[in-house]
Design a protein around this motif. Structure first.
Motif, PDB file in Angstrom:
ATOM      1  N   PRO A   4     -31.289   8.608  51.050  1.00 52.23           N
ATOM      2  CA  PRO A   4     -32.682   8.294  51.345  1.00 52.23           C
ATOM      3  C   PRO A   4     -33.083   6.937  50.792  1.00 52.23           C
ATOM      4  CG  PRO A   4     -32.519  10.061  49.713  1.00 52.23           C
ATOM      5  CD  PRO A   4     -31.131   9.742  50.163  1.00 52.23           C
ATOM      6  N   SER A   5     -34.114   6.402  51.361  1.00 52.47           N
ATOM      7  CA  SER A   5     -34.638   5.104  50.962  1.00 52.47           C
ATOM      8  C   SER A   5     -35.062   5.124  49.499  1.00 52.47           C
ATOM      9  CB  SER A   5     -35.846   4.769  51.845  1.00 52.47           C
ATOM     10  OG  SER A   5     -36.588   3.731  51.280  1.00 52.47           O
ATOM     11  N   ARG A  13     -36.323  12.424  45.405  1.00 55.41           N
ATOM     12  CA  ARG A  13     -35.054  11.748  45.662  1.00 55.41           C
ATOM     13  C   ARG A  13     -33.883  12.727  45.672  1.00 55.41           C
ATOM     14  NH1 ARG A  13     -34.827   6.552  45.098  1.00 55.41           N
ATOM     15  NH2 ARG A  13     -35.909   6.325  43.141  1.00 55.41           N
ATOM     16  N   GLU A  14     -33.903  13.729  44.822  1.00 53.41           N
ATOM     17  CA  GLU A  14     -32.814  14.703  44.768  1.00 53.41           C
ATOM     18  C   GLU A  14     -33.401  16.099  44.836  1.00 53.41           C
ATOM     19  OE1 GLU A  14     -30.116  14.214  41.574  1.00 53.41           O
ATOM     20  OE2 GLU A  14     -30.171  12.031  41.706  1.00 53.41           O
ATOM     21  N   ARG A  15     -32.571  17.039  45.182  1.00 52.84           N
ATOM     22  CA  ARG A  15     -32.973  18.443  45.231  1.00 52.84           C
ATOM     23  C   ARG A  15     -33.478  18.842  43.856  1.00 52.84           C
ATOM     24  NH1 ARG A  15     -34.707  22.834  47.241  1.00 52.84           N
ATOM     25  NH2 ARG A  15     -33.445  24.702  47.182  1.00 52.84           N
ATOM     26  N   PRO A  16     -34.709  19.381  43.778  1.00 53.75           N
ATOM     27  CA  PRO A  16     -35.214  19.807  42.477  1.00 53.75           C
ATOM     28  C   PRO A  16     -34.241  20.785  41.823  1.00 53.75           C
ATOM     29  CG  PRO A  16     -36.909  19.974  44.165  1.00 53.75           C
ATOM     30  CD  PRO A  16     -35.621  19.656  44.860  1.00 53.75           C
ATOM     31  N   VAL A 166     -35.947  19.850  58.951  1.00 50.98           N
ATOM     32  CA  VAL A 166     -35.096  18.656  58.948  1.00 50.98           C
ATOM     33  C   VAL A 166     -35.835  17.497  58.292  1.00 50.98           C
ATOM     34  CG1 VAL A 166     -33.986  16.910  60.408  1.00 50.98           C
ATOM     35  CG2 VAL A 166     -33.715  19.337  60.955  1.00 50.98           C
ATOM     36  N   VAL A 167     -37.048  17.234  58.737  1.00 52.82           N
ATOM     37  CA  VAL A 167     -37.803  16.072  58.239  1.00 52.82           C
ATOM     38  C   VAL A 167     -38.108  16.216  56.747  1.00 52.82           C
ATOM     39  CG1 VAL A 167     -40.026  14.863  58.404  1.00 52.82           C
ATOM     40  CG2 VAL A 167     -38.770  15.477  60.492  1.00 52.82           C
ATOM     41  N   ILE A 174     -32.553  15.828  50.251  1.00 51.49           N
ATOM     42  CA  ILE A 174     -31.586  16.931  50.362  1.00 51.49           C
ATOM     43  C   ILE A 174     -30.661  16.610  51.528  1.00 51.49           C
ATOM     44  CG2 ILE A 174     -31.347  19.398  50.856  1.00 51.49           C
ATOM     45  CD1 ILE A 174     -34.152  19.713  49.562  1.00 51.49           C
ATOM     46  N   ARG A 175     -29.396  16.822  51.326  1.00 51.90           N
ATOM     47  CA  ARG A 175     -28.428  16.544  52.386  1.00 51.90           C
ATOM     48  C   ARG A 175     -28.426  17.684  53.409  1.00 51.90           C
ATOM     49  NH1 ARG A 175     -23.502  13.375  49.492  1.00 51.90           N
ATOM     50  NH2 ARG A 175     -24.862  11.877  48.484  1.00 51.90           N
TER      51      ARG A 175
END
Length: 185
Positions: A4-5, A13-16, A166-167, A174-175
């Motif tokens: 992600p940007s 930014r990352e999965r909690p 998805v969005v 999250i990947r």
């Protein structure tokens, strides 16, 4: 897949990782997704909001990396449920009968059993497991949503929540897969 940007906030930014953060992420995004679908249902007058979207939202936001939560399994699983429920209504002669949950008949019991049996058999056969589709098939087989137009709207609701999954998951870093589940390591 690209990361992600860097403009995305640190929390997203990352999965909690903590249980409270995961719970808040799941609760907030499930709420937002169903609220948006509810607004679309209000504006359109269509049955876009129905019970099996609840467990679908749970999978999309509480367990987004499980195979059952991937877009392919979500969409195909619900489609199997809708088609199985419609088939069961046809073979039992209930396709033009209104729902009656207060007086279960042999035909209604048969429709529910046929629909669930087909759904629970076809999803593993197709390797497209999505447990909430078991509720979708019963919604249809019990006649709660049964007309062709209503069945299309069920799938529109599923498409909407899947797109939101998805969005939102992608924005959160999250990947989450675009279509198929990620291969097992």
């Amino acid at each position: 897949m690209s990361r992600p940007s860097p403009r995305v906030g640190g929390v997203l930014r990352e999965r909690p990782r903590s249980r409270p953060r995961r719970a808040a992420y799941s609760a907030i995004n499930s709420f937002l997704s169903l609220a948006l679908i509810g607004v679309a249902a209000l504006l359109s007058g269509e049955p876009l909001l129905f019970p099996s979207l609840g467990p679908t939202a749970f999978l999309l936001f509480a367990a987004p990396l499980t195979p059952a939560a991937c877009p392919r399994n979500t969409l195909v699983g619900h489609l199997v449920g809708v088609l199985s429920g419609a088939f069961a209504l046809l073979v039992t002669g209930l396709h033009d009968q209104p729902p009656d949950l207060n007086h279960v008949t042999g035909a209604r019991m048969a429709a529910a059993a046929i629909a669930l049996g087909l759904t629970c058999g076809l999803m593993p056969l197709l390797d497209r497991a999505h447990p909430p589709a078991g509720a979708t098939t019963l919604i249809v087989a019990l006649g709660l949503l049964r007309t062709p137009e209503q069945l299309v709207m069920v799938m529109v609701g599923v498409i909407l929540i899947t797109a939101q999954g998805v969005v939102i998951n992608r924005l959160a870093g999250i990947r989450y897969p675009w279509w198929s589940p990620a291969p097992a390591p």
